[in-house]
Design an enzyme around this catalytic site. Sequence first.
Site: not given
Length: 218
Positions: A68, A75, A136, A151, A167
């Site tokens: 991705r 997570h 996100s 998420a 990020c």
Amino acid sequence: MPLATRDWGRTEYPDALARMRALRADRRRGAVPDTLVLTEHSPVVTVGVGGADPAMLPPDVPVVPVERGGMATYHGPGQLVGYAFVDLDARGRDVRRFVHDLEEVVARAVTEFGIPASRVPGKRGVWVEDRRKIASVGVAVEEWVTFHGFALNVDVDLREFARFDPCGLPGSVMTSVSRELGRSVTVSELRGPVVAAWDEVFGAPYVRAGSSSAPLPA
């Protein structure tokens, strides 16, 4: 073909990743319609194509590199993860528009709880008052079919984000539905609003946008 949703419950990330890749292939073959999968993961850090310094990641949490977009994120329990499998051939092959629409799904669901969530120009994800990141977003596209997704922090332990730069941002920018409301909110409470927003946004007839939403290479 109508939209579909699936609920995978709690999953281990490597298992979910394998199922995700298989479902993307199914969508390409036309075996399934555009589909949103909802799940909740055991603790894991995923690292997108933007990369991350391994030395800066938590040493006691599994790390999984994925295809991705974006960098590293966390997570874990209390986070509602949505994976969207959409055939972009039917949506103008407009990747930017797709990402914006996915962010809109999350923003609409969160707004149902009285939280002023929205997309912010120049920032990926969903934000509260332009300053606190509540969700996100990171996607991949193969053969013009999307996978990965969003998420949404519902009641996740935000201290996990403080252990690295999610990020590429300071962990302090991360927030959750529970923090914003000052009370405990369960992942189950968000499933209905997310599915409703998915149906509203992606179930509407596709109208090609103007030049300001030009396709991005997949």
